[in-house]
Design an enzyme around this catalytic site. Structure first.
Site, PDB file in Angstrom:
ATOM      1  N   GLY A   1      81.024 -31.384  -1.591  1.00 33.59           N
ATOM      2  CA  GLY A   1      81.123 -30.642  -2.846  1.00 33.59           C
ATOM      3  C   GLY A   1      80.164 -31.224  -3.875  1.00 33.59           C
ATOM      4  O   GLY A   1      79.166 -31.873  -3.534  1.00 33.59           O
ATOM      5  N   GLY A   2      80.498 -31.030  -5.138  1.00 30.86           N
ATOM      6  CA  GLY A   2      79.628 -31.516  -6.209  1.00 30.86           C
ATOM      7  C   GLY A   2      79.427 -33.022  -6.166  1.00 30.86           C
ATOM      8  O   GLY A   2      78.462 -33.547  -6.743  1.00 30.86           O
TER       9      GLY A   2
ATOM     10  N   GLY B   1      40.603 -31.204   0.441  1.00 34.84           N
ATOM     11  CA  GLY B   1      41.528 -31.522  -0.648  1.00 34.84           C
ATOM     12  C   GLY B   1      42.396 -32.717  -0.302  1.00 34.84           C
ATOM     13  O   GLY B   1      42.744 -33.528  -1.171  1.00 34.84           O
ATOM     14  N   ALA B   2      42.705 -32.845   0.991  1.00 32.64           N
ATOM     15  CA  ALA B   2      43.565 -33.960   1.409  1.00 32.64           C
ATOM     16  C   ALA B   2      42.888 -35.305   1.153  1.00 32.64           C
ATOM     17  O   ALA B   2      43.549 -36.296   0.851  1.00 32.64           O
ATOM     18  CB  ALA B   2      43.931 -33.809   2.881  1.00 32.64           C
TER      19      ALA B   2
HETATM   20  C1  HXC Z   1      93.602 -36.099  -3.703  1.00 31.31           C
HETATM   21  C2  HXC Z   1      93.145 -36.543  -1.501  1.00 31.31           C
HETATM   22  C3  HXC Z   1      91.901 -35.874  -1.616  1.00 31.31           C
HETATM   23  C4  HXC Z   1      91.558 -35.308  -2.875  1.00 31.31           C
HETATM   24  C5  HXC Z   1      92.096 -36.594   0.391  1.00 31.31           C
HETATM   25  N1  HXC Z   1      93.210 -36.963  -0.250  1.00 31.31           N
HETATM   26  N2  HXC Z   1      91.289 -35.913  -0.421  1.00 31.31           N
HETATM   27  N3  HXC Z   1      93.974 -36.645  -2.547  1.00 31.31           N
HETATM   28  N4  HXC Z   1      92.442 -35.457  -3.880  1.00 31.31           N
HETATM   29  N5  HXC Z   1      90.405 -34.682  -3.030  1.00 31.31           N
HETATM   30  C6  HXC Z   1      94.321 -37.729   0.301  1.00 31.31           C
HETATM   31  C7  HXC Z   1      95.124 -36.941   1.324  1.00 31.31           C
HETATM   32  O1  HXC Z   1      96.109 -36.193   0.659  1.00 31.31           O
HETATM   33  C8  HXC Z   1      95.721 -38.050   2.158  1.00 31.31           C
HETATM   34  O2  HXC Z   1      96.807 -38.616   1.468  1.00 31.31           O
HETATM   35  C9  HXC Z   1      94.627 -39.107   2.160  1.00 31.31           C
HETATM   36  O3  HXC Z   1      93.792 -38.799   1.032  1.00 31.31           O
HETATM   37  C10 HXC Z   1      93.789 -39.072   3.405  1.00 31.31           C
HETATM   38  O4  HXC Z   1      93.362 -37.749   3.635  1.00 31.31           O
HETATM   39  P1  HXC Z   1      93.521 -37.041   5.063  1.00 31.31           P
HETATM   40  O5  HXC Z   1      93.360 -35.603   4.837  1.00 31.31           O
HETATM   41  O6  HXC Z   1      94.753 -37.513   5.731  1.00 31.31           O
HETATM   42  O7  HXC Z   1      92.273 -37.651   5.821  1.00 31.31           O
HETATM   43  P2  HXC Z   1      91.331 -36.966   6.880  1.00 31.31           P
HETATM   44  O8  HXC Z   1      92.118 -36.229   7.897  1.00 31.31           O
HETATM   45  O9  HXC Z   1      90.399 -38.038   7.353  1.00 31.31           O
HETATM   46  O10 HXC Z   1      90.471 -35.885   6.073  1.00 31.31           O
HETATM   47  C11 HXC Z   1      89.585 -36.258   5.058  1.00 31.31           C
HETATM   48  C12 HXC Z   1      89.129 -35.020   4.236  1.00 31.31           C
HETATM   49  C13 HXC Z   1      90.381 -34.263   3.721  1.00 31.31           C
HETATM   50  C14 HXC Z   1      88.302 -34.123   5.129  1.00 31.31           C
HETATM   51  C15 HXC Z   1      88.259 -35.563   3.109  1.00 31.31           C
HETATM   52  O11 HXC Z   1      91.273 -35.220   3.121  1.00 31.31           O
HETATM   53  C16 HXC Z   1      90.056 -33.207   2.730  1.00 31.31           C
HETATM   54  O12 HXC Z   1      89.605 -32.119   3.112  1.00 31.31           O
HETATM   55  N6  HXC Z   1      90.273 -33.473   1.453  1.00 31.31           N
HETATM   56  C17 HXC Z   1      90.073 -32.554   0.389  1.00 31.31           C
HETATM   57  C18 HXC Z   1      88.604 -32.407   0.132  1.00 31.31           C
HETATM   58  C19 HXC Z   1      88.327 -31.548  -1.054  1.00 31.31           C
HETATM   59  O13 HXC Z   1      88.486 -30.325  -0.984  1.00 31.31           O
HETATM   60  N7  HXC Z   1      87.961 -32.162  -2.187  1.00 31.31           N
HETATM   61  C20 HXC Z   1      87.601 -31.498  -3.355  1.00 31.31           C
HETATM   62  C21 HXC Z   1      86.163 -31.101  -3.144  1.00 31.31           C
HETATM   63  S1  HXC Z   1      85.446 -30.385  -4.565  1.00 31.31           S
HETATM   64  P3  HXC Z   1      98.028 -39.275   2.223  1.00 31.31           P
HETATM   65  O14 HXC Z   1      98.943 -39.696   1.135  1.00 31.31           O
HETATM   66  O15 HXC Z   1      98.583 -38.227   3.113  1.00 31.31           O
HETATM   67  O16 HXC Z   1      97.473 -40.428   3.002  1.00 31.31           O
HETATM   68  C22 HXC Z   1      84.793 -31.701  -5.304  1.00 31.31           C
HETATM   69  C23 HXC Z   1      84.184 -31.319  -6.578  1.00 31.31           C
HETATM   70  C24 HXC Z   1      83.384 -32.420  -7.161  1.00 31.31           C
HETATM   71  O17 HXC Z   1      84.851 -32.785  -4.897  1.00 31.31           O
HETATM   72  C25 HXC Z   1      82.711 -31.825  -8.353  1.00 31.31           C
HETATM   73  C26 HXC Z   1      81.803 -32.758  -9.041  1.00 31.31           C
HETATM   74  C27 HXC Z   1      81.144 -32.122 -10.206  1.00 31.31           C
END
Ligand code: HXC
Length: 510
Positions: free
Chosen positions: A169-170, A404-405
């Site tokens: 993502g971002g 040119g290179a």
């Molecule tokens: C809060 C999160 C989290 C998040 C993971 N966790 N991502 N908690 N916010 N973004 C937590 C899970 O709930 C879990 O908690 C623990 O971290 C481990 O995650 P798992 O899913 O069990 O791990 P895994 O199977 O290895 O998968 C990893 C992952 C997945 C692929 C990253 O967790 C995931 O898809 N997360 C969400 C990603 C996402 O959509 N993020 C937002 C993106 S947008 P527990 O307590 O169960 O251990 C973004 C915008 C940024 O980032 C913008 C900037 C300008």
């Protein structure tokens, strides 16, 4: 009193445990080290000084007030690499997936501000699920603050990103604005939108690894500058890279002890260039033979292999090398190689690293793919970067320098300081065959005449002496003495000062 001291120890122990034994074991099962283990390997033994170990998030939504782990998913602080200071942040995937909350971001911002103030590189270890979903816009604001620091720090202190898990993502835009990105094979990925969204929007079926793994980003997208087999190798290689770099734009790169003779003569270089001008040879051999102890740290080794970029040392001093590689696409410049080299030249210039250029370039790569892709603008990036660079610039033409290179590749016309050519150089508008076919079009049916014209053109231009007569080449040198000549050239340039006209900033052809 003892109780208070014990409480501190207990709190520290709890913080050091991050998300707990189970999650640490899960991290290890994925072949990944923990945030703290990574810092330990990156820095000199016992040099790490941690900040903000007890920082906890302030979110009260979704029951988060009951889960406030110390450190909030990122370990920050400073330490040393071979005795030189660096600031580090290392995201802890075992704590809420290393997700970025407002306070997590504040911790990163704090060490970035200190790095800029105190003049030391920032190394960011990324292993995060992205924005802390429970925090919403507070998390986005935190990212915004980190981005702001990335921009402010650019050109002030070196910024290095290590991607050692998810970065999606971002969130990708913070590493994207740093100087170098390195990834670990099979355990890290970067993408703006993940495989599921890609499937929904474009109907493409792709795995996370295919979409944004280390191989994709080092070979296809060029987002990453290098990929390593595992965490341990990646951290060791970052230590090696940091040794080449200055701590900030206020300092020069470190001078390391060297044991290699400056006057070392390399007889084998006299025969590096094949008799047949169309036969390739390996330009890396030349780089390795001139470098102190043959030590070369290559940047973007797997991308645009028709140009080579990386760091060597000469007399213990860091030098950035840019070299055409005749083994790939005959060493032509194209979109990818121009972009790769331009960014490298700009890095060297903003951190006062002198640039050595080895030239063997038959021109820009022809084709609709190149023209439609904007080779004009991308080629201009390299031209602009070389022309703009005020660091010491030493150029050696080994064979072809056409059209040119020739001008682009750190020629005298772009204010290079020393321009050397080997006797095997050919400095011309184009190769003899192409030139003859244009200026003697009328004789195209007569093979004998064409051969005579080609020979005439070769005699006139397939050498470095016409350019040397005009002073565009400062000296024609023996290949075997290249190391000594370039070492002396850079030594003569140690106190170089070059001013550019005042401007707010340039308008680089992006
Ligand atoms: C809060 C999160 C989290 C998040 C993971 N966790 N991502 N908690 N916010 N973004 C937590 C899970 O709930 C879990 O908690 C623990 O971290 C481990 O995650 P798992 O899913 O069990 O791990 P895994 O199977 O290895 O998968 C990893 C992952 C997945 C692929 C990253 O967790 C995931 O898809 N997360 C969400 C990603 C996402 O959509 N993020 C937002 C993106 S947008 P527990 O307590 O169960 O251990 C973004 C915008 C940024 O980032 C913008 C900037 C300008």
């Amino acid at each position: 009193m003892k109780d208070i001291l014990r409480e501190l120890d207990d709190r520290r122990d709890a913080a050091r445990l991050g998300g707990g034994e189970k999650r640490i074991a899960a991290q290890h099962d994925k072949g990944k080290l923990t945030a703290r283990e990574r810092i330990e390997l990156l820095l000199d033994e016992d040099s790490f000084e941690e900040f903000d170990m007890f920082v906890a998030h302030r979110c009260t939504d979704f029951g988060m007030e009951k889960n406030r782990p110390s450190g909030d998913g990122v370990v920050t602080g400073w330490g040393t690499i071979n005795g030189r200071m660096v600031y580090v942040f290392s995201q802890d995937f075992t704590v809420l997936g290393g997700s970025v909350s407002a306070t997590h971001a504040q911790k990163i911002v704090k060490i970035m501000d200190m790095a800029m103030q105190n003049g030391a590189p920032v190394i960011g270890i990324n292993d995060s699920g992205g924005a802390r979903i429970q925090e919403g816009v507070d998390s986005l604001a935190g990212y915004g603050d980190v981005f702001d620091r990335n921009i402010r720090a650019s050109g002030v202190v070196p910024q290095i990103s290590l991607i050692m898990g998810p970065c999606a993502g971002g969130a990708v835009y913070s590493p994207a604005m740093t100087d170098f990105i390195f990834m670990v094979k099979d355990s890290s990925y970067m993408f703006v939108t993940g495989p599921d969204v890609v499937k929904t929007v474009t109907n493409e079926q792709v795995t996370a690894e295919e979409l944004g793994g280390a191989t994709t980003h080092t070979r296809k997208s060029s987002v990453a500058d290098g990929a390593f087999e595992n965490d341990v190798e990646a951290l060791a290689e970052i230590r090696r890279l940091v040794d080449f770099l200055p701590l900030s734009n206020r300092e020069k790169a470190p001078v390391r002890p060297f044991f290699d003779d400056v006057d070392r003569v390399e007889e084998s270089l006299d025969t590096l260039i094949p008799a047949n001008p169309n036969q390739p040879y390996d330009m890396k051999e030349l780089i390795l033979k001139v470098a102190d102890e043959g030590d070369f740290y290559e940047i973007q080794e797997e991308f645009a292999k028709n140009i080579i970029t990386g760091f060597i040392r000469l007399e213990g001093q860091t030098v950035g090398v840019v070299a055409n590689q005749p083994m790939v696409l005959a060493g032509c410049l194209d979109i990818d190689s121009s972009r790769k080299a331009a960014r490298f030249v700009r890095f060297c210039d903003c951190f006062e690293i002198p640039i050595l250029t080895f030239v063997d370039v038959p021109g820009f790569l022809p084709g609709t793919g190149q023209e439609y892709g904007g080779v004009i603008k991308h080629g201009a990036k390299l031209l602009f970067a070389y022309g703009q660079a005020t660091v010491p610039k030493v150029t050696v033409i080994t064979r072809k320098a056409y059209g040119g290179a020739y001008v682009v590749m750190a020629s005298k016309h772009l204010r290079a300081d020393f321009n050397y050519a080997w006797p095997t150089s050919e400095i011309a508008v184009m190769g003899a065959k192409g030139a003859t076919e244009i200026i003697h079009r009328a004789d195209l049916g007569d093979a004998e005449k064409i051969a005579a014209h080609t020979a005439e053109y070769e005699n006139r231009f397939a050498n470095p002496f016409v350019a040397a007569e005009r002073g565009f080449i400062d000296e024609v040198i023996q290949p075997r003495s290249t190391r000594r000549r370039i070492c002396r050239a850079f030594a003569a340039l140690r106190s170089k000062r070059a001013d550019a006209p005042w401007k707010k900033h340039d308008n680089l052809p992006l």
